[in-house]
Design a protein around this motif. Structure first.
Motif, PDB file in Angstrom:
ATOM      1  N   GLY A   1       0.809  -1.214   0.000  1.00 16.62           N
ATOM      2  CA  GLY A   1       0.000   0.000   0.000  1.00 16.62           C
ATOM      3  C   GLY A   1       0.840   1.260   0.000  1.00 16.62           C
ATOM      4  N   PRO A   2       0.224   2.419  -0.213  1.00 11.93           N
ATOM      5  CA  PRO A   2       0.944   3.693  -0.221  1.00 11.93           C
ATOM      6  C   PRO A   2       1.691   3.919   1.090  1.00 11.93           C
ATOM      7  CG  PRO A   2      -1.286   3.981  -1.051  1.00 11.93           C
ATOM      8  CD  PRO A   2      -1.218   2.602  -0.490  1.00 11.93           C
ATOM      9  N   GLY A   3       2.969   4.171   0.994  1.00 10.17           N
ATOM     10  CA  GLY A   3       3.782   4.440   2.175  1.00 10.17           C
ATOM     11  C   GLY A   3       4.122   3.232   3.019  1.00 10.17           C
ATOM     12  N   ALA A   4       3.659   2.047   2.640  1.00 13.40           N
ATOM     13  CA  ALA A   4       3.918   0.840   3.439  1.00 13.40           C
ATOM     14  C   ALA A   4       5.387   0.438   3.339  1.00 13.40           C
ATOM     15  CB  ALA A   4       3.025  -0.305   2.982  1.00 13.40           C
ATOM     16  N   ALA A   5       5.915  -0.077   4.436  1.00 15.26           N
ATOM     17  CA  ALA A   5       7.309  -0.507   4.459  1.00 15.26           C
ATOM     18  C   ALA A   5       7.463  -1.968   4.078  1.00 15.26           C
ATOM     19  CB  ALA A   5       7.906  -0.272   5.852  1.00 15.26           C
ATOM     20  N   ALA A   6       6.384  -2.723   4.161  1.00 11.28           N
ATOM     21  CA  ALA A   6       6.462  -4.153   3.878  1.00 11.28           C
ATOM     22  C   ALA A   6       5.224  -4.616   3.112  1.00 11.28           C
ATOM     23  CB  ALA A   6       6.598  -4.945   5.178  1.00 11.28           C
ATOM     24  N   TRP A   7       5.387  -5.723   2.396  1.00 13.08           N
ATOM     25  CA  TRP A   7       4.271  -6.325   1.660  1.00 13.08           C
ATOM     26  C   TRP A   7       3.389  -7.116   2.613  1.00 13.08           C
ATOM     27  CZ3 TRP A   7       3.744  -6.152  -3.836  1.00 13.08           C
ATOM     28  CH2 TRP A   7       4.781  -5.461  -4.491  1.00 13.08           C
ATOM     29  N   TRP A   8       2.112  -7.173   2.266  1.00 13.84           N
ATOM     30  CA  TRP A   8       1.141  -7.892   3.082  1.00 13.84           C
ATOM     31  C   TRP A   8       0.477  -8.955   2.220  1.00 13.84           C
ATOM     32  CZ3 TRP A   8      -4.448  -7.852   3.168  1.00 13.84           C
ATOM     33  CH2 TRP A   8      -4.995  -8.425   4.326  1.00 13.84           C
ATOM     34  N   LYS A   9       0.396 -10.188   2.702  1.00 16.34           N
ATOM     35  CA  LYS A   9      -0.174 -11.297   1.949  1.00 16.34           C
ATOM     36  C   LYS A   9      -1.682 -11.357   2.119  1.00 16.34           C
ATOM     37  CE  LYS A   9       0.080 -16.308   1.309  1.00 16.34           C
ATOM     38  NZ  LYS A   9       0.709 -17.570   1.753  1.00 16.34           N
ATOM     39  N   LEU A  10      -2.397 -11.389   0.989  1.00 12.76           N
ATOM     40  CA  LEU A  10      -3.854 -11.544   1.043  1.00 12.76           C
ATOM     41  C   LEU A  10      -4.215 -13.020   1.227  1.00 12.76           C
ATOM     42  CD1 LEU A  10      -3.525  -8.708  -0.396  1.00 12.76           C
ATOM     43  CD2 LEU A  10      -5.693  -9.235  -1.535  1.00 12.76           C
ATOM     44  N   GLN A  11      -5.313 -13.254   1.935  1.00 12.78           N
ATOM     45  CA  GLN A  11      -5.834 -14.610   2.067  1.00 12.78           C
ATOM     46  C   GLN A  11      -6.476 -14.998   0.739  1.00 12.78           C
ATOM     47  OE1 GLN A  11      -5.477 -16.521   4.872  1.00 12.78           O
ATOM     48  NE2 GLN A  11      -6.320 -18.222   3.671  1.00 12.78           N
ATOM     49  N   SER A  12      -5.944 -16.020   0.075  1.00 14.56           N
ATOM     50  CA  SER A  12      -6.407 -16.375  -1.256  1.00 14.56           C
ATOM     51  C   SER A  12      -7.492 -17.440  -1.208  1.00 14.56           C
ATOM     52  CB  SER A  12      -5.244 -16.875  -2.117  1.00 14.56           C
ATOM     53  OG  SER A  12      -5.691 -17.238  -3.403  1.00 14.56           O
ATOM     54  N   PRO A  13      -8.508 -17.329  -2.076  1.00  8.89           N
ATOM     55  CA  PRO A  13      -9.570 -18.338  -2.112  1.00  8.89           C
ATOM     56  C   PRO A  13      -9.255 -19.515  -3.037  1.00  8.89           C
ATOM     57  CG  PRO A  13     -10.139 -16.555  -3.571  1.00  8.89           C
ATOM     58  CD  PRO A  13      -8.819 -16.176  -2.943  1.00  8.89           C
ATOM     59  N   THR A  14      -8.064 -19.538  -3.640  1.00  7.68           N
ATOM     60  CA  THR A  14      -7.698 -20.615  -4.563  1.00  7.68           C
ATOM     61  C   THR A  14      -6.229 -20.978  -4.390  1.00  7.68           C
ATOM     62  OG1 THR A  14      -7.490 -21.239  -6.910  1.00  7.68           O
ATOM     63  CG2 THR A  14      -7.221 -18.918  -6.377  1.00  7.68           C
ATOM     64  N   LYS A  15      -5.920 -22.227  -4.676  1.00  5.37           N
ATOM     65  CA  LYS A  15      -4.534 -22.695  -4.690  1.00  5.37           C
ATOM     66  C   LYS A  15      -3.984 -22.761  -6.107  1.00  5.37           C
ATOM     67  CE  LYS A  15      -3.866 -23.272  -0.299  1.00  5.37           C
ATOM     68  NZ  LYS A  15      -2.872 -22.439   0.429  1.00  5.37           N
ATOM     69  N   GLU A  16      -4.824 -22.407  -7.077  1.00  8.48           N
ATOM     70  CA  GLU A  16      -4.376 -22.378  -8.469  1.00  8.48           C
ATOM     71  C   GLU A  16      -3.638 -21.063  -8.739  1.00  8.48           C
ATOM     72  OE1 GLU A  16      -4.660 -24.942 -10.414  1.00  8.48           O
ATOM     73  OE2 GLU A  16      -5.873 -26.090  -8.997  1.00  8.48           O
ATOM     74  N   SER A  17      -2.665 -21.112  -9.627  1.00  8.13           N
ATOM     75  CA  SER A  17      -1.873 -19.922  -9.920  1.00  8.13           C
ATOM     76  C   SER A  17      -2.712 -18.858 -10.619  1.00  8.13           C
ATOM     77  CB  SER A  17      -0.691 -20.291 -10.811  1.00  8.13           C
ATOM     78  OG  SER A  17       0.164 -21.198 -10.164  1.00  8.13           O
ATOM     79  N   PHE A  18      -2.532 -17.600 -10.213  1.00  8.48           N
ATOM     80  CA  PHE A  18      -3.131 -16.484 -10.919  1.00  8.48           C
ATOM     81  C   PHE A  18      -2.227 -16.113 -12.093  1.00  8.48           C
ATOM     82  CE2 PHE A  18      -5.252 -15.561  -6.753  1.00  8.48           C
ATOM     83  CZ  PHE A  18      -6.561 -15.690  -7.217  1.00  8.48           C
ATOM     84  N   VAL A  19      -2.840 -15.928 -13.279  1.00 10.10           N
ATOM     85  CA  VAL A  19      -2.046 -15.741 -14.482  1.00 10.10           C
ATOM     86  C   VAL A  19      -2.192 -14.364 -15.122  1.00 10.10           C
ATOM     87  CG1 VAL A  19      -1.948 -18.197 -15.026  1.00 10.10           C
ATOM     88  CG2 VAL A  19      -3.862 -16.838 -15.889  1.00 10.10           C
TER      89      VAL A  19
END
Length: 397
Positions: free
Chosen positions: A315-333
């Motif tokens: 996000g804007p000004g964030a110092a670190a990345w944040w992982k979203l909880q994903s609803p799938t185990k398939e790769s996003f393309v």
């Protein structure tokens, strides 16, 4: 142990593979001496719209897909009822196949203006169209790329050798490992060039019809400033000493460029590629693409997505990345933005969308069944590329 095939044998196998695909596409192959697929125009195939398509894009009401053996398909979704000749997809929609000078797998396509489009693919090929994707010319390839990669590696080795020779013995001991590394990199570049144009380009983006970039395997990144007439290797601007692959490229009019790569890396430029910084997300897998939304102040939120449904947010000004909880185990393309939300498609064709805050991610459609490689949005429809040709879904609301 099985011995690796020699390059000549590899090319013979490639020719046999091409003949097999020709039969599948309804083409009767004729006996002929083997020719390099980079020199063979894509065959106009009656079943081209049922071939494997590897990427898609939209320009206005037109959708263009690229895929195996140099197949490029386009269709104007504003044309109304099905009419005319062409290749029909599984749902009976008619697609026109473009004239393409190579029969090499194409991996990505982008427009830089309504009539000018760019496509990249295997063997380092870069294609250009000036008539809205109807016909194409080759403007760059892996042979030309190899020349620059070898020259850059040699210069780096020569410079390091000169530095080593000028150093005192105590300093030479410290520089020895660096010298060995650049010598190995030069030998590797030479070996790759001897094998031929084997390294694929994986994505492309242009800021206008003149200046653009292509990225690919083993840290390849080239820039043109003259509409593809000449290309310059700019790999030394990025911190990628182990030559990790660059899988996806994003750009916008603010000067922001983003590369999604291996080992959880995202590379960012804010000045149209003049300088870059490497952003380590804390993830060790592959990223296949990035997406950007902006708030009412114009500040960017960056999303990186890829293997096994992983999505990370900065996000804007964030110092670190944040992982979203994903609803799938398939790769996003692939992805596209809708205001302050991002829509992503996974390799089974399921669509997922972030919430307006950018902190949640949920599925909004069901699996399509056949493998999916990308998507394009036109009007209220989503066109998926993948196995079996293009497929069209209603855009979820």
């Amino acid at each position: 142990m099985t011995k690796p095939m020699k390059p000549a044998l590899n090319r013979r196998v490639a020719w046999m593979h091409a003949m097999g695909i020709a039969l599948c596409l309804g083409i009767a192959p004729t006996a002929q001496a083997f020719k390099d697929p980079m020199e063979i125009p894509a065959i106009i195939a009656p079943k081209a719209a049922k071939a494997l398509m590897l990427n898609a894009t939209a320009q206005g009401s037109k959708v263009v897909l690229v895929g195996e053996r140099g197949i490029v398909l386009y269709r104007d979704f504003a044309a109304g009822a099905e009419a005319g000749s062409g290749a029909k997809d599984a749902d009976g929609r008619v697609w026109t196949q473009a004239k393409v000078p190579v029969s090499i797998n194409l991996t990505s396509i982008r427009f830089s203006s309504p009539n000018v489009a760019w496509a990249v693919g295997h063997d380092g090929v870069v294609l250009k169209s000036t008539d809205g994707a109807q016909s194409w010319v080759r403007v760059f390839d892996g042979n030309k790329a190899n020349e620059q990669v070898v020259a850059a590696a040699k210069k780096k080795m020569d410079d390091m050798q000169a530095r080593f020779d000028a150093a005192k013995p105590a300093e030479q001991a410290k520089l020895e490992a660096e010298l060995e590394a650049v010598q190995f990199a030069f030998e590797d570049a030479e070996a790759g060039a001897r094998f031929g144009p084997a390294r694929p380009m994986l994505d492309v983006w242009f800021k206008d019809d003149n200046q653009g970039w292509v990225v690919g395997s083993y840290g390849q990144i080239f820039e043109t400033k003259d509409s593809g007439a000449s290309w310059t290797l700019i790999a030394d601007r990025l911190n990628n000493p182990d030559f990790r692959h660059y899988n996806g490229l994003y750009g916008d009019s603010t000067g922001l460029l983003l590369i999604a790569g291996e080992a959880g890396r995202v590379y960012r430029s804010t000045n149209f590629g003049q300088s870059w910084e490497r952003l380590d997300t804390g993830y060790n897998g592959h990223f296949y693409g990035t997406a950007v939304t902006r708030n009412d102040k114009g500040e960017a939120t960056v999303y990186a997505y890829g293997f096994s449904g992983n999505v990370y947010r900065l996000g804007p000004g964030a110092a670190a990345w944040w992982k979203l909880q994903s609803p799938t185990k398939e790769s996003f393309v692939q992805s596209f933005t809708q205001g302050t939300t991002v829509m992503l498609v996974d390799q089974k064709g399921r669509l997922a969308r972030t919430d307006t805050a950018g902190t949640g991610l949920s599925l909004v459609s069901q699996a399509e069944g056949k493998p999916v490689t990308g998507m394009a949005v036109v009007g209220q429809s989503v066109v998926l590329s993948g196995q079996g040709g293009p497929r069209v879904l209603d855009l979820p609301r």
